[in-house]
Enzyme design. Structure first.
Site, mmCIF file in Angstrom:
data_model
loop_
_atom_site.group_PDB
_atom_site.id
_atom_site.type_symbol
_atom_site.label_atom_id
_atom_site.label_comp_id
_atom_site.label_asym_id
_atom_site.label_seq_id
_atom_site.Cartn_x
_atom_site.Cartn_y
_atom_site.Cartn_z
ATOM 1 N N GLY A 1 4.780 18.194 4.844
ATOM 2 C CA GLY A 1 5.527 19.448 4.768
ATOM 3 C C GLY A 1 6.115 19.830 3.435
ATOM 4 N N ARG B 1 9.209 18.920 14.827
ATOM 5 C CA ARG B 1 9.789 17.738 15.470
ATOM 6 C C ARG B 1 8.824 16.558 15.473
ATOM 7 N NH1 ARG B 1 13.496 18.656 20.794
ATOM 8 N NH2 ARG B 1 15.325 19.509 19.742
ATOM 9 N N ILE C 1 14.422 11.764 14.148
ATOM 10 C CA ILE C 1 13.718 10.825 15.020
ATOM 11 C C ILE C 1 12.702 10.017 14.204
ATOM 12 C CG2 ILE C 1 12.295 10.532 17.083
ATOM 13 C CD1 ILE C 1 15.137 11.608 17.601
ATOM 14 N N LYS D 1 11.522 -3.617 8.683
ATOM 15 C CA LYS D 1 11.090 -4.764 9.478
ATOM 16 C C LYS D 1 9.942 -5.498 8.796
ATOM 17 C CE LYS D 1 9.174 -5.968 14.033
ATOM 18 N NZ LYS D 1 8.879 -5.493 15.402
ATOM 19 N N ARG E 1 30.852 -0.738 12.379
ATOM 20 C CA ARG E 1 29.676 -1.500 11.946
ATOM 21 C C ARG E 1 29.714 -2.911 12.533
ATOM 22 N NH1 ARG E 1 31.283 0.891 7.142
ATOM 23 N NH2 ARG E 1 31.961 -1.048 6.174
ATOM 24 N N TYR E 2 30.883 -3.534 12.493
ATOM 25 C CA TYR E 2 31.115 -4.824 13.129
ATOM 26 C C TYR E 2 32.611 -5.101 13.095
ATOM 27 C CZ TYR E 2 30.740 -6.276 8.188
ATOM 28 O OH TYR E 2 30.874 -6.385 6.830
ATOM 29 N N HIS F 1 44.718 -8.327 3.373
ATOM 30 C CA HIS F 1 44.721 -9.079 4.633
ATOM 31 C C HIS F 1 46.036 -8.883 5.374
ATOM 32 C CE1 HIS F 1 40.947 -10.703 3.404
ATOM 33 N NE2 HIS F 1 41.448 -11.368 2.401
ATOM 34 N N GLY G 1 40.049 -5.617 -4.345
ATOM 35 C CA GLY G 1 39.524 -5.373 -3.010
ATOM 36 C C GLY G 1 40.566 -5.021 -1.971
#
Length: 499
Positions: free
Chosen positions: A36, A65, A127, A138, A202-203, A262, A291
Protein backbone atom coordinates in the site's frame (compact mmCIF):
# COMPACT_ATOMS: atom_id res chain seq x y z
CA UNK A 1 25.77 -16.53 14.35
CA UNK A 2 26.10 -14.00 11.53
CA UNK A 3 23.28 -13.76 8.98
CA UNK A 4 23.15 -11.61 5.88
CA UNK A 5 19.90 -9.84 5.11
CA UNK A 6 18.85 -10.69 1.57
CA UNK A 7 15.16 -9.78 1.65
CA UNK A 8 13.02 -7.39 3.65
CA UNK A 9 9.32 -6.77 4.22
CA UNK A 10 8.46 -3.12 4.93
CA UNK A 11 4.96 -1.99 5.91
CA UNK A 12 4.78 1.05 8.19
CA UNK A 13 2.26 3.69 9.21
CA UNK A 14 4.91 6.33 9.93
CA UNK A 15 7.28 6.90 7.00
CA UNK A 16 9.56 9.52 8.61
CA UNK A 17 13.10 8.24 9.06
CA UNK A 18 12.60 5.37 6.61
CA UNK A 19 14.26 6.94 3.54
CA UNK A 20 17.95 6.37 4.40
CA UNK A 21 17.24 2.77 5.43
CA UNK A 22 15.32 2.01 2.24
CA UNK A 23 18.06 3.46 0.07
CA UNK A 24 20.73 1.54 1.95
CA UNK A 25 18.78 -1.70 1.53
CA UNK A 26 18.60 -1.08 -2.20
CA UNK A 27 22.30 -0.24 -2.32
CA UNK A 28 23.07 -3.58 -0.65
CA UNK A 29 21.00 -5.43 -3.25
CA UNK A 30 18.34 -6.53 -0.75
CA UNK A 31 14.94 -7.45 -2.20
CA UNK A 32 12.17 -5.36 -0.65
CA UNK A 33 8.54 -6.46 -0.34
CA UNK A 34 6.00 -3.83 0.56
CA UNK A 35 2.33 -2.89 0.79
CA UNK A 36 0.00 0.00 0.00
CA UNK A 37 1.14 3.41 1.15
CA UNK A 38 4.61 2.19 2.08
CA UNK A 39 5.09 0.73 -1.41
CA UNK A 40 4.12 4.06 -3.00
CA UNK A 41 6.44 5.94 -0.62
CA UNK A 42 9.37 3.70 -1.58
CA UNK A 43 8.64 3.90 -5.31
CA UNK A 44 8.45 7.70 -5.10
CA UNK A 45 11.96 7.58 -3.60
CA UNK A 46 13.13 5.52 -6.56
CA UNK A 47 13.51 2.40 -4.41
CA UNK A 48 12.40 -0.75 -6.20
CA UNK A 49 10.04 -3.02 -4.30
CA UNK A 50 7.92 -6.09 -4.89
CA UNK A 51 4.20 -5.75 -4.04
CA UNK A 52 3.08 -8.20 -1.36
CA UNK A 53 0.12 -8.98 -3.63
CA UNK A 54 2.53 -10.75 -5.98
CA UNK A 55 3.20 -13.24 -3.15
CA UNK A 56 -0.34 -13.63 -1.86
CA UNK A 57 -2.10 -13.34 -5.27
CA UNK A 58 -4.73 -11.33 -3.38
CA UNK A 59 -5.19 -7.56 -3.41
CA UNK A 60 -5.63 -5.56 -0.23
CA UNK A 61 -9.28 -6.23 0.68
CA UNK A 62 -11.96 -5.21 3.17
CA UNK A 63 -10.91 -1.60 3.20
CA UNK A 64 -7.27 -2.49 3.94
CA UNK A 65 -8.10 -4.73 6.90
CA UNK A 66 -6.61 -7.76 5.12
CA UNK A 67 -3.43 -7.49 3.10
CA UNK A 68 -0.61 -9.41 4.80
CA UNK A 69 -2.56 -12.14 6.60
CA UNK A 70 -1.52 -14.93 4.26
CA UNK A 71 0.71 -18.07 4.41
CA UNK A 72 3.01 -16.65 1.75
CA UNK A 73 3.87 -13.76 4.06
CA UNK A 74 3.82 -15.53 7.42
CA UNK A 75 5.52 -18.60 5.98
CA UNK A 76 8.35 -16.38 4.81
CA UNK A 77 8.63 -14.91 8.32
CA UNK A 78 8.11 -18.02 10.44
CA UNK A 79 9.95 -20.52 8.25
CA UNK A 80 12.93 -21.98 10.12
CA UNK A 81 16.03 -21.98 7.94
CA UNK A 82 17.60 -24.61 10.18
CA UNK A 83 14.69 -27.06 9.72
CA UNK A 84 15.00 -29.01 6.43
CA UNK A 85 11.26 -29.77 6.29
CA UNK A 86 10.40 -26.05 6.58
CA UNK A 87 12.69 -25.29 3.64
CA UNK A 88 11.11 -28.08 1.59
CA UNK A 89 7.61 -26.72 2.22
CA UNK A 90 8.67 -23.11 1.52
CA UNK A 91 10.07 -24.21 -1.83
CA UNK A 92 7.00 -26.32 -2.58
CA UNK A 93 4.63 -23.38 -2.03
CA UNK A 94 6.91 -20.66 -3.51
CA UNK A 95 7.33 -18.91 -0.17
CA UNK A 96 10.34 -16.57 -0.12
CA UNK A 97 12.68 -16.33 2.87
CA UNK A 98 12.20 -12.96 4.58
CA UNK A 99 15.21 -11.85 6.63
CA UNK A 100 14.13 -8.39 7.82
CA UNK A 101 10.70 -7.17 8.90
CA UNK A 102 10.14 -3.44 9.37
CA UNK A 103 6.59 -2.99 10.63
CA UNK A 104 5.08 -0.48 13.04
CA UNK A 105 1.59 -0.31 14.53
CA UNK A 106 -1.47 1.78 13.82
CA UNK A 107 -1.58 4.78 16.18
CA UNK A 108 -4.15 3.47 18.63
CA UNK A 109 -3.13 5.54 21.66
CA UNK A 110 -2.67 8.68 19.55
CA UNK A 111 -6.18 8.20 18.18
CA UNK A 112 -7.58 7.86 21.70
CA UNK A 113 -6.04 11.21 22.57
CA UNK A 114 -7.66 12.98 19.61
CA UNK A 115 -11.14 11.47 19.37
CA UNK A 116 -13.81 9.59 21.31
CA UNK A 117 -15.53 8.30 18.14
CA UNK A 118 -15.57 4.53 18.54
CA UNK A 119 -15.48 3.73 14.81
CA UNK A 120 -12.24 5.65 14.33
CA UNK A 121 -10.70 4.10 17.44
CA UNK A 122 -11.60 0.54 16.44
CA UNK A 123 -10.07 0.97 12.99
CA UNK A 124 -6.78 1.84 14.64
CA UNK A 125 -6.56 -1.57 16.31
CA UNK A 126 -3.84 -3.20 14.25
CA UNK A 127 -4.17 -6.91 13.47
CA UNK A 128 -1.58 -7.77 10.83
CA UNK A 129 1.09 -5.53 12.35
CA UNK A 130 1.31 -7.18 15.78
CA UNK A 131 1.03 -10.61 14.16
CA UNK A 132 3.98 -9.94 11.83
CA UNK A 133 6.05 -8.36 14.58
CA UNK A 134 5.44 -11.27 16.97
CA UNK A 135 6.15 -13.81 14.22
CA UNK A 136 9.42 -12.14 13.26
CA UNK A 137 10.46 -11.73 16.90
CA UNK A 138 9.68 -15.39 17.57
CA UNK A 139 11.95 -16.39 14.68
CA UNK A 140 14.85 -14.14 15.77
CA UNK A 141 17.34 -16.92 15.04
CA UNK A 142 16.78 -16.14 11.36
CA UNK A 143 15.13 -12.69 11.24
CA UNK A 144 15.73 -9.12 12.29
CA UNK A 145 12.59 -7.26 13.36
CA UNK A 146 12.19 -3.50 13.65
CA UNK A 147 8.91 -2.63 15.36
CA UNK A 148 9.18 1.14 15.77
CA UNK A 149 11.10 4.05 14.34
CA UNK A 150 13.12 4.42 17.55
CA UNK A 151 15.10 1.38 16.30
CA UNK A 152 15.83 2.86 12.86
CA UNK A 153 19.14 4.40 13.91
CA UNK A 154 20.44 1.07 15.21
CA UNK A 155 19.34 -0.71 12.03
CA UNK A 156 20.92 1.91 9.79
CA UNK A 157 24.17 1.63 11.73
CA UNK A 158 24.47 -2.11 11.24
CA UNK A 159 23.48 -1.85 7.57
CA UNK A 160 26.37 0.57 7.10
CA UNK A 161 28.96 -0.95 9.41
CA UNK A 162 28.13 -4.63 8.92
CA UNK A 163 27.07 -4.53 5.25
CA UNK A 164 23.65 -5.90 6.09
CA UNK A 165 24.84 -8.72 8.33
CA UNK A 166 23.44 -9.20 11.84
CA UNK A 167 24.55 -11.20 14.86
CA UNK A 168 22.29 -13.44 16.91
CA UNK A 169 22.69 -11.08 19.89
CA UNK A 170 21.55 -8.11 17.80
CA UNK A 171 18.55 -10.00 16.42
CA UNK A 172 17.54 -11.13 19.90
CA UNK A 173 17.80 -7.56 21.23
CA UNK A 174 15.56 -6.26 18.44
CA UNK A 175 13.11 -9.11 19.19
CA UNK A 176 13.00 -8.18 22.89
CA UNK A 177 12.19 -4.58 22.00
CA UNK A 178 9.51 -5.78 19.55
CA UNK A 179 7.73 -7.89 22.16
CA UNK A 180 7.81 -4.94 24.57
CA UNK A 181 6.16 -2.68 21.96
CA UNK A 182 3.41 -5.19 21.17
CA UNK A 183 2.79 -5.78 24.88
CA UNK A 184 2.36 -2.06 25.52
CA UNK A 185 0.01 -1.85 22.52
CA UNK A 186 -2.14 -4.75 23.74
CA UNK A 187 -2.33 -3.27 27.25
CA UNK A 188 -3.58 0.04 25.80
CA UNK A 189 -6.30 -1.77 23.85
CA UNK A 190 -7.24 -3.88 26.87
CA UNK A 191 -7.57 -0.77 29.01
CA UNK A 192 -9.85 0.81 26.39
CA UNK A 193 -12.19 -2.19 26.46
CA UNK A 194 -12.08 -2.41 30.26
CA UNK A 195 -12.92 1.15 31.27
CA UNK A 196 -13.76 0.33 34.89
CA UNK A 197 -10.49 1.93 36.01
CA UNK A 198 -8.59 -1.33 35.82
CA UNK A 199 -5.18 -1.08 34.20
CA UNK A 200 -3.07 -4.09 33.29
CA UNK A 201 0.61 -3.43 34.01
CA UNK A 202 3.63 -4.83 32.20
CA UNK A 203 4.45 -6.88 35.31
CA UNK A 204 4.60 -6.59 39.08
CA UNK A 205 7.56 -6.00 41.36
CA UNK A 206 9.45 -8.56 39.24
CA UNK A 207 9.03 -9.66 35.61
CA UNK A 208 7.56 -13.05 36.56
CA UNK A 209 4.69 -11.44 38.51
CA UNK A 210 1.49 -10.27 36.83
CA UNK A 211 -0.03 -6.99 38.01
CA UNK A 212 -3.14 -4.85 37.63
CA UNK A 213 -3.87 -1.36 38.93
CA UNK A 214 -7.45 -0.71 40.06
CA UNK A 215 -8.05 3.02 40.03
CA UNK A 216 -8.12 6.14 37.87
CA UNK A 217 -4.78 7.94 37.82
CA UNK A 218 -6.27 10.73 35.69
CA UNK A 219 -8.06 11.96 38.82
CA UNK A 220 -4.67 12.81 40.32
CA UNK A 221 -2.33 13.47 37.42
CA UNK A 222 -1.99 14.55 33.85
CA UNK A 223 0.81 12.54 32.25
CA UNK A 224 2.77 14.94 30.06
CA UNK A 225 5.47 12.59 28.82
CA UNK A 226 6.92 9.13 29.08
CA UNK A 227 6.14 5.47 29.07
CA UNK A 228 3.44 3.64 30.96
CA UNK A 229 3.86 3.64 34.74
CA UNK A 230 5.06 0.29 36.06
CA UNK A 231 4.07 -1.43 39.31
CA UNK A 232 7.25 -0.22 41.05
CA UNK A 233 6.80 3.29 39.60
CA UNK A 234 3.30 3.43 41.06
CA UNK A 235 4.43 2.31 44.50
CA UNK A 236 7.15 4.99 44.55
CA UNK A 237 4.80 7.63 43.11
CA UNK A 238 2.36 6.88 45.93
CA UNK A 239 5.13 7.41 48.49
CA UNK A 240 6.18 10.63 46.77
CA UNK A 241 2.64 12.03 46.74
CA UNK A 242 2.03 11.06 50.37
CA UNK A 243 5.22 12.90 51.31
CA UNK A 244 4.79 16.08 49.26
CA UNK A 245 1.21 16.64 50.43
CA UNK A 246 2.71 17.28 53.88
CA UNK A 247 4.31 20.41 52.40
CA UNK A 248 1.68 21.54 49.91
CA UNK A 249 0.04 24.09 52.17
CA UNK A 250 2.07 24.26 55.37
CA UNK A 251 5.41 25.51 54.13
CA UNK A 252 4.46 28.99 52.92
CA UNK A 253 6.41 30.16 49.90
CA UNK A 254 9.25 27.68 50.44
CA UNK A 255 9.92 25.10 47.76
CA UNK A 256 10.25 21.50 48.89
CA UNK A 257 11.94 18.99 46.60
CA UNK A 258 12.24 15.28 47.43
CA UNK A 259 13.78 12.20 45.86
CA UNK A 260 12.19 8.80 46.53
CA UNK A 261 13.93 5.46 46.08
CA UNK A 262 12.17 2.18 46.87
CA UNK A 263 9.46 4.15 48.75
CA UNK A 264 11.99 5.81 51.09
CA UNK A 265 13.08 9.44 51.02
CA UNK A 266 16.75 9.54 49.99
CA UNK A 267 16.92 13.31 49.54
CA UNK A 268 14.73 16.23 50.57
CA UNK A 269 15.18 19.92 51.30
CA UNK A 270 13.24 23.13 51.67
CA UNK A 271 14.66 26.29 50.10
CA UNK A 272 13.43 29.67 48.76
CA UNK A 273 13.65 28.54 45.11
CA UNK A 274 12.97 25.29 43.28
CA UNK A 275 16.51 25.11 41.89
CA UNK A 276 18.02 25.57 45.37
CA UNK A 277 15.73 22.92 46.85
CA UNK A 278 16.67 20.48 44.06
CA UNK A 279 20.40 21.08 44.54
CA UNK A 280 20.16 20.51 48.29
CA UNK A 281 17.93 17.43 47.96
CA UNK A 282 20.34 15.85 45.47
CA UNK A 283 23.37 16.69 47.61
CA UNK A 284 21.86 14.70 50.48
CA UNK A 285 22.50 11.42 48.64
CA UNK A 286 23.46 11.81 44.96
CA UNK A 287 24.27 8.11 44.75
CA UNK A 288 20.81 6.86 45.66
CA UNK A 289 19.06 9.49 43.51
CA UNK A 290 19.95 7.56 40.34
CA UNK A 291 16.76 6.04 38.92
CA UNK A 292 14.55 7.60 41.58
CA UNK A 293 11.17 9.29 41.62
CA UNK A 294 11.32 13.08 42.05
CA UNK A 295 8.59 15.27 43.49
CA UNK A 296 8.24 19.01 44.14
CA UNK A 297 5.51 21.20 45.59
CA UNK A 298 6.20 24.10 43.18
CA UNK A 299 6.32 24.61 39.41
CA UNK A 300 9.45 23.33 37.66
CA UNK A 301 11.33 26.15 35.94
CA UNK A 302 13.98 26.10 33.21
CA UNK A 303 16.98 26.36 35.54
CA UNK A 304 15.77 23.41 37.59
CA UNK A 305 14.93 21.40 34.48
CA UNK A 306 18.45 21.87 33.13
CA UNK A 307 19.90 20.67 36.43
CA UNK A 308 17.56 17.68 36.72
CA UNK A 309 18.21 16.73 33.10
CA UNK A 310 21.79 15.81 33.98
CA UNK A 311 20.78 12.70 35.94
CA UNK A 312 18.74 9.59 35.15
CA UNK A 313 15.40 9.40 36.92
CA UNK A 314 12.18 7.49 36.31
CA UNK A 315 9.42 9.96 37.26
CA UNK A 316 9.07 13.67 38.06
CA UNK A 317 5.91 14.91 39.78
CA UNK A 318 5.03 18.60 40.18
CA UNK A 319 1.93 20.82 40.24
CA UNK A 320 3.13 22.69 37.12
CA UNK A 321 5.91 22.87 34.53
CA UNK A 322 7.07 26.02 32.75
CA UNK A 323 6.93 25.61 28.96
CA UNK A 324 10.70 25.89 28.47
CA UNK A 325 11.28 23.45 31.35
CA UNK A 326 8.91 20.94 29.78
CA UNK A 327 10.75 21.15 26.47
CA UNK A 328 14.01 20.23 28.20
CA UNK A 329 12.54 17.42 30.27
CA UNK A 330 10.77 15.87 27.27
CA UNK A 331 14.13 15.27 25.59
CA UNK A 332 14.01 11.72 26.97
CA UNK A 333 10.92 10.05 25.51
CA UNK A 334 10.56 7.41 28.25
CA UNK A 335 10.92 9.88 31.12
CA UNK A 336 7.60 10.06 32.98
CA UNK A 337 6.35 13.57 33.80
CA UNK A 338 3.24 13.84 35.97
CA UNK A 339 1.42 17.09 36.65
CA UNK A 340 -0.51 17.02 39.92
CA UNK A 341 -4.11 18.12 39.74
CA UNK A 342 -4.49 20.46 42.70
CA UNK A 343 -2.45 20.68 45.86
CA UNK A 344 -4.86 18.93 48.24
CA UNK A 345 -4.93 15.22 47.44
CA UNK A 346 -7.67 13.12 48.96
CA UNK A 347 -6.12 9.67 49.03
CA UNK A 348 -8.08 6.54 49.85
CA UNK A 349 -7.95 4.64 53.12
CA UNK A 350 -4.66 2.69 53.17
CA UNK A 351 -5.21 -1.05 52.78
CA UNK A 352 -3.21 -4.14 51.94
CA UNK A 353 -3.91 -7.78 51.25
CA UNK A 354 -2.62 -10.01 54.02
CA UNK A 355 -3.08 -13.70 54.82
CA UNK A 356 -6.61 -14.51 53.65
CA UNK A 357 -8.03 -11.02 54.07
CA UNK A 358 -7.50 -7.29 53.78
CA UNK A 359 -6.18 -4.83 56.37
CA UNK A 360 -7.48 -1.27 56.37
CA UNK A 361 -6.51 1.69 58.51
CA UNK A 362 -6.91 5.41 58.65
CA UNK A 363 -4.26 7.64 57.09
CA UNK A 364 -1.35 8.74 59.26
CA UNK A 365 -2.41 12.38 59.38
CA UNK A 366 -0.61 15.01 61.41
CA UNK A 367 2.86 15.54 62.80
CA UNK A 368 2.50 15.58 66.61
CA UNK A 369 -0.16 15.76 69.30
CA UNK A 370 1.96 17.70 71.76
CA UNK A 371 5.21 19.64 71.83
CA UNK A 372 6.80 18.80 75.14
CA UNK A 373 10.31 20.11 75.76
CA UNK A 374 11.89 17.58 78.13
CA UNK A 375 15.65 18.07 77.58
CA UNK A 376 18.35 20.01 79.31
CA UNK A 377 17.43 23.22 77.48
CA UNK A 378 14.75 24.73 75.21
CA UNK A 379 15.02 24.34 71.44
CA UNK A 380 16.13 27.37 69.47
CA UNK A 381 13.85 28.72 66.73
CA UNK A 382 16.15 27.26 64.06
CA UNK A 383 16.17 23.89 65.79
CA UNK A 384 12.39 23.93 66.13
CA UNK A 385 11.97 24.46 62.37
CA UNK A 386 14.40 21.65 61.61
CA UNK A 387 12.78 19.32 64.15
CA UNK A 388 9.34 19.87 62.64
CA UNK A 389 10.77 19.17 59.18
CA UNK A 390 12.69 16.15 60.43
CA UNK A 391 9.63 14.63 62.07
CA UNK A 392 7.66 14.83 58.81
CA UNK A 393 10.50 13.30 56.82
CA UNK A 394 10.97 10.51 59.35
CA UNK A 395 7.25 9.72 59.11
CA UNK A 396 7.82 8.71 55.47
CA UNK A 397 10.76 6.37 56.06
CA UNK A 398 10.35 2.65 56.69
CA UNK A 399 10.64 1.66 60.35
CA UNK A 400 12.86 1.61 62.26
CA UNK A 401 13.50 5.14 61.03
CA UNK A 402 15.93 7.91 61.86
CA UNK A 403 16.19 11.21 59.96
CA UNK A 404 19.04 13.70 60.38
CA UNK A 405 18.21 17.22 59.21
CA UNK A 406 20.35 20.34 59.02
CA UNK A 407 18.97 23.61 57.70
CA UNK A 408 15.92 21.81 56.29
CA UNK A 409 18.05 19.38 54.32
CA UNK A 410 18.16 15.63 54.81
CA UNK A 411 21.82 14.89 55.53
CA UNK A 412 21.50 11.30 56.75
CA UNK A 413 18.85 8.68 57.19
CA UNK A 414 18.50 5.11 58.39
CA UNK A 415 15.44 3.03 57.65
CA UNK A 416 14.09 -0.49 57.49
CA UNK A 417 16.52 -1.78 60.10
CA UNK A 418 15.64 -4.27 62.80
CA UNK A 419 17.01 -2.05 65.55
CA UNK A 420 16.86 1.70 66.05
CA UNK A 421 20.57 1.79 66.88
CA UNK A 422 21.36 0.25 63.49
CA UNK A 423 19.18 2.87 61.76
CA UNK A 424 21.02 5.65 63.60
CA UNK A 425 24.43 4.23 62.72
CA UNK A 426 23.32 3.93 59.10
CA UNK A 427 22.16 7.56 59.13
CA UNK A 428 25.46 8.81 60.58
CA UNK A 429 27.47 6.80 58.03
CA UNK A 430 25.37 8.24 55.21
CA UNK A 431 26.09 11.75 56.44
CA UNK A 432 29.82 11.00 56.64
CA UNK A 433 29.78 9.46 53.14
CA UNK A 434 28.76 12.80 51.66
CA UNK A 435 30.89 14.92 54.02
CA UNK A 436 28.16 16.49 56.11
CA UNK A 437 29.09 18.03 59.46
CA UNK A 438 26.47 16.87 61.94
CA UNK A 439 27.21 19.62 64.45
CA UNK A 440 24.03 21.69 64.44
CA UNK A 441 21.95 18.89 62.87
CA UNK A 442 18.80 17.53 64.52
CA UNK A 443 17.47 14.00 64.81
CA UNK A 444 13.97 12.59 64.44
CA UNK A 445 12.93 9.07 65.39
CA UNK A 446 9.65 7.50 64.27
CA UNK A 447 9.21 5.75 67.65
CA UNK A 448 10.50 6.00 71.21
CA UNK A 449 14.02 5.23 72.41
CA UNK A 450 13.85 2.10 74.59
CA UNK A 451 17.31 2.95 75.99
CA UNK A 452 19.52 6.02 76.00
CA UNK A 453 22.08 4.47 73.60
CA UNK A 454 20.71 6.32 70.54
CA UNK A 455 20.88 9.65 72.37
CA UNK A 456 24.49 9.00 73.36
CA UNK A 457 25.54 7.96 69.83
CA UNK A 458 23.80 10.99 68.30
CA UNK A 459 25.43 13.34 70.80
CA UNK A 460 28.88 11.88 70.08
CA UNK A 461 28.25 12.56 66.36
CA UNK A 462 27.52 16.25 67.12
CA UNK A 463 23.72 16.29 67.32
CA UNK A 464 22.22 18.38 70.13
CA UNK A 465 18.46 18.41 69.44
CA UNK A 466 16.15 15.40 69.07
CA UNK A 467 12.47 14.73 68.51
CA UNK A 468 10.65 11.47 69.31
CA UNK A 469 7.17 10.41 70.38
CA UNK A 470 8.11 9.12 73.85
CA UNK A 471 6.15 6.36 75.52
CA UNK A 472 8.92 4.03 76.67
CA UNK A 473 9.01 2.84 80.27
CA UNK A 474 12.62 4.03 80.19
CA UNK A 475 12.02 7.49 78.71
CA UNK A 476 13.64 8.88 81.86
CA UNK A 477 17.03 7.43 80.83
CA UNK A 478 17.10 9.38 77.55
CA UNK A 479 15.73 12.48 79.22
CA UNK A 480 18.34 12.29 82.00
CA UNK A 481 21.15 12.08 79.45
CA UNK A 482 19.78 15.15 77.62
CA UNK A 483 19.45 17.09 80.86
CA UNK A 484 22.98 16.20 81.93
CA UNK A 485 24.51 17.21 78.59
CA UNK A 486 22.27 20.23 77.88
CA UNK A 487 20.67 18.62 74.81
CA UNK A 488 17.23 19.66 73.57
CA UNK A 489 14.61 16.91 73.32
CA UNK A 490 10.98 17.15 72.22
CA UNK A 491 8.35 14.47 72.85
CA UNK A 492 5.41 14.56 70.44
CA UNK A 493 3.12 11.85 71.76
CA UNK A 494 2.62 10.63 68.15
CA UNK A 495 4.38 7.55 66.76
CA UNK A 496 4.88 7.21 63.00
CA UNK A 497 5.61 3.54 62.26
CA UNK A 498 5.67 2.68 58.55
CA UNK A 499 5.86 -1.06 57.94
Amino acid sequence: MQKKIQSALISVFYKDGLEPIAKKLQELGITIYSTGGTQKFLEDLGVACVPVESLTTYPSILGGRVKTLHPAVFGGILGRRYEPQDLVEMKQYNIPEIDLVIVDLYPFEETLRTTSEEKLIIEKIDIGGPAMIRAAAKNFRDLTVIAAKDSYAALESLLINQKGETTLEQRKAFAARAFEIVMHYDIAISNYFNPGHQQSLRYGENPHQQAVFHGDLTELFTQLNGKELSYNNLVDVDSAVQLIKEFSDTDGTQSVFAIIKHTNVCGISSRPTVKESWDAALAGDPESAFGGVLVCNKAIDKATANAINEIFFEVLIAPAFDADALEILKSKKNRILLQLKGHTLKLKTPSRSILNGVLEQGSDEGNFTKWEEVGGRQTTEAEKEDLLFANLVCKHLKSNAIALIKNKQLVGKGCGQTSRVDSLRQAIEKAKQFNFDLHGAVLASDAFFPFNDCVQIAHTAGIEALIQPGGSVRDKDSVAYCVEHKLAMVMTGMRHFKH
